[in-house]
Structure formats: structure tokens, C-alpha cells
Scaffold this motif. Structure first.
Motif, PDB file in Angstrom:
ATOM      1  N   ASP A 138      -5.470  -3.019   8.172  1.00  0.00           N
ATOM      2  CA  ASP A 138      -4.271  -3.782   8.513  1.00  0.00           C
ATOM      3  C   ASP A 138      -4.615  -5.088   9.217  1.00  0.00           C
ATOM      4  OD1 ASP A 138      -2.658  -1.804   7.434  1.00  0.00           O
ATOM      5  OD2 ASP A 138      -2.471  -0.737   9.338  1.00  0.00           O
ATOM      6  N   SER A 306      -1.262   1.372  -2.925  1.00  0.00           N
ATOM      7  CA  SER A 306      -1.268  -0.072  -3.156  1.00  0.00           C
ATOM      8  C   SER A 306       0.064  -0.503  -3.753  1.00  0.00           C
ATOM      9  CB  SER A 306      -2.420  -0.481  -4.083  1.00  0.00           C
ATOM     10  OG  SER A 306      -2.047  -0.404  -5.434  1.00  0.00           O
ATOM     11  N   ALA A 348      -2.500  -6.836  -0.673  1.00  0.00           N
ATOM     12  CA  ALA A 348      -1.468  -5.801  -0.729  1.00  0.00           C
ATOM     13  C   ALA A 348      -1.403  -5.133  -2.098  1.00  0.00           C
ATOM     14  CB  ALA A 348      -0.109  -6.399  -0.375  1.00  0.00           C
ATOM     15  N   GLY A 352      -1.985  -1.119   0.201  1.00  0.00           N
ATOM     16  CA  GLY A 352      -0.849  -1.446   1.055  1.00  0.00           C
ATOM     17  C   GLY A 352       0.444  -1.405   0.262  1.00  0.00           C
ATOM     18  N   GLY A 360       4.695  -7.672   4.734  1.00  0.00           N
ATOM     19  CA  GLY A 360       4.709  -7.788   3.278  1.00  0.00           C
ATOM     20  C   GLY A 360       5.903  -8.570   2.768  1.00  0.00           C
TER      21      GLY A 360
END
Length: 379
Positions: A138, A306, A348, A352, A360
Motif C-alpha cells: 500500500d 487486483s 492497482a 489492489g 483508487g
């Protein structure tokens, strides 16, 4: 002072839980005195598209006999966060992207300084750098746009050095990959000569690394855990016959990535997907809990590991195409901020999968901004 708090608050909450980040954005808009203007300027066409999307998703989920509760939860969360960040850009930042970048860099320096102090005090996650509210991946995700800014300006300073050291100590393979991709795109667009040098150097590193890895593997070194994990994962990707039992023998990251990818590929309705917020349902249907006793079962099943895997699982091939087409169409190769935002989204898309957490939606929404809002960040 109140104005600075309104700008900084959401940025310092990026590494917190998604609901803390959303509350911070709304509070920032409240501090600006524009909370009643949240819906001002919203186009009717957006509302029509939203209702059409909801109607289509309900039809798909009804046909699949999926629970639509999670769908409505995700729609509410995504729409609310997008509207909140829209108001943040318009009323708090006052459409000034340069101001946003300045404050983002300052926030990044404070975050990096805190993480480095914690690292020096041996406060880590398995020996890797960590921030105050997130995992190593992160904090490295947070630093990528900052590193792109420093790279463009060829900045050699204390803050850029701290950021580079922290990025390395976070040891995120995905973030290293994302940084390489964005720098390759940057150099390909603006400096083909240096792009060729970067590719050549990378090929040399890969060849030397491969030779070293093979040598160590032949020696069966117990200390070469990274090389062994890489070879195991690569062999799984090359295999046409993979079961979940084999995936459970991999390291945690590879297991999470490959299981979620396999679930997305095996889920029904691959053209249009199974509906927003349904990846966790796909996970339990394709890879049921009763089929294994593995202790890491369900790792990242809520967010698909993801963004690209989750979008493919929930919105299908069409949704994944729309995501990449949107990024490609809205990307402005003449804007430094566009490169910064793209670096975040590349990371991302690899890892993520939460639609609204860790900033995001902030960077995704930034791709909808008119080009004239980014003029001050042009090359």
C-alpha cells in the motif's frame, strides 16, 4: 488553515479504511462550505447510464440466481465516493491540479518519514517497510506517483532520496513492475533514446538474474527462497492443467493472485460478467470452502486481488475492455499529472482490487477531468 486541513485530510486518510477515507473527503467538502453542492452540475446523461447499468446487472444476476444485495452495496459505495471526490476536486482544490500535486508530495514525504523511522525501530511486516495504516504494498503504491514526479523533474534531494529508499524497503514486486511500466511509457513518449537504454538494461538484469537463479536452484540452496517461489509460480502459469491443490503449495501472494485469476476465468457469463460486487460469490461457487482445508483459503476473495481480475470477474470481457479503453482515451501524454495517475492505476490493475480504498477512486476520477484543468501540469 481550514482550507489546508480540507486539502490534506483526505490525502492522509488514503492508507486508512475505505470508510475513513470517504468520511475525510466528505468532511473536507463540508469545511469548504460546499457540502450542499455535492450534486450540482451532474449531467442527466450520467444518471440515465447509471440506471441502464443497474437494470442490465439486475437481469444478469437474476438469471444466475445471485444475491443482489452486494451489488447495491457496491453501487452505493462507488457512486457516493465518485461524487465526493468530484466535489473535492471542484470545491476544495478549486480545479487546481498543481495545488493537489504539491500537497500530495508533502503528504508523501511525511508518510515516508514516518515509515522510515518505524523501520529503524524494527516496526515492520516480515522485515518490510510499512506505513501507519497499510501494508508494504500500500505504501509503495502511494509512492509511485511521487517517484514519477521526481523522475520527470530529475530531482535529487533529501525527499526524493527518502522516497526511493522507502520504495526499495517496501519490497513490492508489483510496484517495481508498475514503476518500470510507467517509466517505459514515459520514455517511449518523450525520450526514445533513454527508452532503448532502459529496455537494454532490463534485459541484461533479467538474463543475469535468470542465470543466477538457475545456478542457485541447481545447488538447491535453502536461502534462495525468492528464486524458488518465482520458478514455482512461472511453472504454474505455463501449465495447462492446474488445480487448486497445486496453487495451495505456493507462497501467499502467488496463491491469492492465481486463485482469484482462476476463479475469474471459471466464473459464468464471461462476456458481461456476473455483476458488480459478486466476485466473492464466484469465489465460493468455483472454489468452495468444502473442497479444501487450506488455512489461507479466501485470501483477497473480497476484492479479487487486483482491479483487472475483479473487473473481469464482475463485469466480464466487456467491462475489462471498457476500463482499459477509458484509461487509454483519457490519458494525456502531455500532462505530468496524467502520468502520475496512470502509474497508480497500473499498480492497482496488478494488485489492489478494492474500487474505492487507498485513493483508487481519487486517481480514477482524475481521468475524467477536463484537459484544461491539467494545463498547469503540462510538459
Amino acid at each position: 488553515m481550514k482550507y489546508k486541513i480540507a486539502i490534506y485530510l483526505p490525502l492522509f486518510c488514503i492508507l486508512s479504511y475505505w470508510y475513513v477515507e470517504l468520511a475525510a473527503v466528505l468532511f473536507a467538502v463540508l469545511l469548504s462550505g460546499n457540502i450542499t453542492k455535492l450534486f450540482n452540475g451532474l449531467k442527466l446523461s450520467y444518471l440515465i447510464l447509471l440506471f441502464l447499468f443497474i437494470g442490465l446487472e439486475i437481469l444478469i444476476m437474476t438469471a444466475l440466481d445471485y444475491n443482489i444485495r452486494k451489488f447495491f452495496e457496491q453501487v452505493e459505495l462507488v457512486v457516493t465516493t465518485a461524487i465526493a471526490y468530484r466535489a473535492y476536486f471542484i470545491y476544495v482544490l478549486r480545479k487546481n491540479i498543481s495545488l493537489f500535486v504539491k500537497y500530495y508530495l508533502n503528504m508523501s514525504v511525511v508518510t515516508v518519514a514516518y515509515a522510515l523511522v518505524a523501520y529503524a525501530l524494527h516496526i515492520t511486516i516480515s522485515g518490510r517497510l510499512e506505513g501507519w495504516g497499510g501494508e508494504p504494498g500500500d505504501i509503495s503504491l502511494l509512492m509511485i506517483p511521487t517517484l514519477v514526479y521526481y523522475f520527470h523533474h530529475k530531482e535529487i534531494s533529501i525527499r526524493s532520496g527518502m522516497t526511493a529508499i522507502a520504495f526499495v524497503l517496501a519490497s513490492s514486486t508489483v510496484s517495481f513492475t508498475a514503476l518500470f511500466i510507467i517509466l517505459s511509457i514515459y520514455l517511449f513518449v518523450h525520450n526514445r533514446k533513454d527508452f532503448a537504454k532502459l529496455i537494454s538494461a532490463t534485459l541484461v538484469i533479467l538474463v543475469v538474474g535468470s542465470i543466477t537463479s538457475n545456478y542457485l536452484s541447481d545447488k538447491k540452496s535453502d536461502n534462495n527462497e525468492a528464486a524458488i517461489k518465482f520458478k514455482e509460480t512461472w511453472s504454474i502459469l505455463q501449465s495447462n492443467h492446474v488445480n487448486y491443490y497445486k496453487l495451495e503449495a505456493l507462497n501467499a501472494s502467488s496463491y491469492a493472485f492465481l486463485t482469484n485469476m482462476r476463479v475469474a476465468k471459471s466464473a459464468p457469463s464471461r462476456l458481461l460478467g456476473t455483476g458488480l460486487g459478486t466476485h466473492s460469490i464466484n469465489y465460493t461457487k468455483v472454489y468452495p470452502r468444502s473442497s479444501t482445508r487450506y488455512r489461507l483459503y479466501g485470501l483477497n476473495s473480497a476484492n479479487g486481488y487486483s482491479l483487472s481480475i475483479r473487473v473481469f470477474s464482475e463485469l466480464g470481457i466487456v467491462g475489462l475492455f471498457c476500463l482499459f479503453a477509458f484509461i487509454y482515451k483519457r490519458f494525456n501524454s502531455k500532462s505530468l499529472f496524467s502520468f502520475m495517475a496512470l502509474s497508480y492505476l497500473i499498480n492497482a490493475c496488478i494488485t489492489g482490487g478494492h474500487y474505492t480504498a487507498n485513493g483508487g477512486m481519487l486517481f480514477l476520477y482524475s481521468f475524467t477531468l477536463p484537459e484544461n484543468m491539467c494545463n498547469e501540469m503540462h510538459f
